[in-house]
Design an enzyme around this catalytic site. Sequence first.
Site, PDB file in Angstrom:
ATOM      1  N   TRP A 176       0.836  -1.213   0.000  1.00 36.39           N
ATOM      2  CA  TRP A 176       0.000   0.000   0.000  1.00 36.39           C
ATOM      3  C   TRP A 176       0.861   1.250   0.000  1.00 36.39           C
ATOM      4  O   TRP A 176       0.558   2.229  -0.689  1.00 36.39           O
ATOM      5  CB  TRP A 176      -0.967  -0.006   1.191  1.00 36.39           C
ATOM      6  CG  TRP A 176      -1.933  -1.150   1.136  1.00 36.39           C
ATOM      7  CD1 TRP A 176      -2.017  -2.191   2.006  1.00 36.39           C
ATOM      8  CD2 TRP A 176      -2.942  -1.387   0.138  1.00 36.39           C
ATOM      9  NE1 TRP A 176      -3.021  -3.044   1.617  1.00 36.39           N
ATOM     10  CE2 TRP A 176      -3.599  -2.578   0.482  1.00 36.39           C
ATOM     11  CE3 TRP A 176      -3.348  -0.691  -1.011  1.00 36.39           C
ATOM     12  CZ2 TRP A 176      -4.651  -3.107  -0.279  1.00 36.39           C
ATOM     13  CZ3 TRP A 176      -4.385  -1.214  -1.771  1.00 36.39           C
ATOM     14  CH2 TRP A 176      -5.024  -2.407  -1.402  1.00 36.39           C
TER      15      TRP A 176
ATOM     16  N   ASP B 257      -1.398   6.797   6.277  1.00 33.24           N
ATOM     17  CA  ASP B 257      -2.454   5.849   5.923  1.00 33.24           C
ATOM     18  C   ASP B 257      -2.630   4.946   7.143  1.00 33.24           C
ATOM     19  O   ASP B 257      -1.744   4.160   7.466  1.00 33.24           O
ATOM     20  CB  ASP B 257      -2.022   5.045   4.682  1.00 33.24           C
ATOM     21  CG  ASP B 257      -3.035   3.950   4.302  1.00 33.24           C
ATOM     22  OD1 ASP B 257      -4.007   3.744   5.039  1.00 33.24           O
ATOM     23  OD2 ASP B 257      -2.802   3.303   3.255  1.00 33.24           O
TER      24      ASP B 257
ATOM     25  N   LYS C 152     -11.553  -1.975   7.779  1.00 33.72           N
ATOM     26  CA  LYS C 152     -10.765  -2.846   8.650  1.00 33.72           C
ATOM     27  C   LYS C 152     -11.186  -2.695  10.111  1.00 33.72           C
ATOM     28  O   LYS C 152     -11.445  -3.683  10.768  1.00 33.72           O
ATOM     29  CB  LYS C 152      -9.269  -2.570   8.503  1.00 33.72           C
ATOM     30  CG  LYS C 152      -8.595  -3.291   7.344  1.00 33.72           C
ATOM     31  CD  LYS C 152      -8.748  -2.606   6.037  1.00 33.72           C
ATOM     32  CE  LYS C 152      -8.055  -3.337   4.900  1.00 33.72           C
ATOM     33  NZ  LYS C 152      -7.473  -2.403   3.935  1.00 33.72           N
TER      34      LYS C 152
HETATM   35  C1  LIG Z   1      -6.915  -2.045   2.726  1.00 37.27           C
HETATM   36  C2  LIG Z   1      -5.884  -0.980   2.658  1.00 37.27           C
HETATM   37  C3  LIG Z   1      -5.865  -0.007   1.637  1.00 37.27           C
HETATM   38  C4  LIG Z   1      -6.843  -0.030   0.482  1.00 37.27           C
HETATM   39  O1  LIG Z   1      -8.048   0.483   0.876  1.00 37.27           O
HETATM   40  P1  LIG Z   1      -9.235   0.704  -0.195  1.00 37.27           P
HETATM   41  O2  LIG Z   1     -10.280   1.327   0.685  1.00 37.27           O
HETATM   42  O3  LIG Z   1      -9.609  -0.629  -0.736  1.00 37.27           O
HETATM   43  O4  LIG Z   1      -8.745   1.625  -1.248  1.00 37.27           O
HETATM   44  C5  LIG Z   1      -4.904   0.971   1.693  1.00 37.27           C
HETATM   45  N1  LIG Z   1      -3.991   1.018   2.676  1.00 37.27           N
HETATM   46  C6  LIG Z   1      -3.958   0.095   3.666  1.00 37.27           C
HETATM   47  C7  LIG Z   1      -2.926   0.183   4.735  1.00 37.27           C
HETATM   48  C8  LIG Z   1      -4.912  -0.929   3.679  1.00 37.27           C
HETATM   49  O5  LIG Z   1      -4.894  -1.850   4.665  1.00 37.27           O
END
Ligand SMILES: *Cc1c(COP(=O)(O)O)cnc(C)c1O
Length: 355
Positions: free
Chosen positions: A99, A166, A190
């Site tokens: 990511w 993020d 999550k």
């Molecule tokens: C799941 C995840 C993403 C992607 O998220 P989307 O909402 O599907 O775009 C990005 N960064 C991290 C750390 C993730 O766990």
Amino acid sequence: MKKYNFNPGPSILPQETVDNTIQAIENFAGTGLSLMEVSHRSKEFQAVMDETVHLFKEILNVPTEYSVIFLGGGASLEFCMVPYNLLEKKAAYLNTGTWANKAQKEAKLFGEVVEVASSKEANYTYIPKEYTIPADADYFHITTNNTIFGTEIHTDIDSPIPLVADMSSDIFSRPIDVSKYGLIYGGAQKNLGPAGVTFVIIKNDILGKVSRPIPSMLDYRIHIKEGSMFNTPPVVPIYASLQTLKWLKALGGVKEMYRRNKEKAGLLYAEIDRNPLFRGTAAVEDRSLMNVCFVMNEEYSHLESEFYKFATERGMTGIKGHRSVGGFRASIYNALPKESVAALVEVMQEFERKQ
Ligand SMILES: *Cc1c(COP(=O)(O)O)cnc(C)c1O
């Protein structure tokens, strides 16, 4: 058979979140209409939005000079919204996983990107710690929890430039010092709610510094000004997220979550370290409290699919490792009870005795 939900995302939610959302989908706030059938500008939904923002700020102790907004598009849209709004000339990125790498790739479309450090050469098994954050960059981007590789930055780092994080997969898992960040974002799916809504926490004064024109839908200032109602927000995921926030607050907030998460992760890592069949893949000091990655030790690697089947037959769900790591990954987010971790540990021990 009871199912133990270790899915990496979308993932387990508190039962209350599911139940209360079902109820609102049937009859929202006594309106006699479904949550899916009412205007997002109705006073009933406005109250949901207001309370969600309020609780979000309260639980994370968000300082007053920050805004909290809810958007569509997932964390992946933030990979480009962040540089669109913040990158004038140069940005710095820490490459700690898939990511993080994707975020960095998008930023390159907007200006110069400095990768301050990377653990890619070691298949992202650790968090690089020796690096310098360039003081002349517009911001420094990190991914606090690497969902796929099971590593996590456990502290709020000090950055001389706005720190952008993020936190898709570890938001609300521990107390954080929001004042150390310029911007925090993440997909809900999550630790917060169903897929479809993205949260963004922004220090207001970091905006308005880039010279490029920004399309309205991608401009954080517009969404802040409109209170996340510039266009129709994802009402059902926002409602569900509010239920999770209420659940979290009632249990004692992020401090209590952190205590529980350390306890759950401790239980599972202890078994991985003890059981001769398994080993963890992440550097011990960087082990994630949310995503526990492990594989079979070399001499037992032929038993991998057998263990997977064995565990699945006993209700373990979502434990297959990501294809880039292999083996197993147990995602043990906030809503996963300790009993589920204990059940997985029991299955690992049972499988060991069978050999
Ligand atoms: C799941 C995840 C993403 C992607 O998220 P989307 O909402 O599907 O775009 C990005 N960064 C991290 C750390 C993730 O766990």
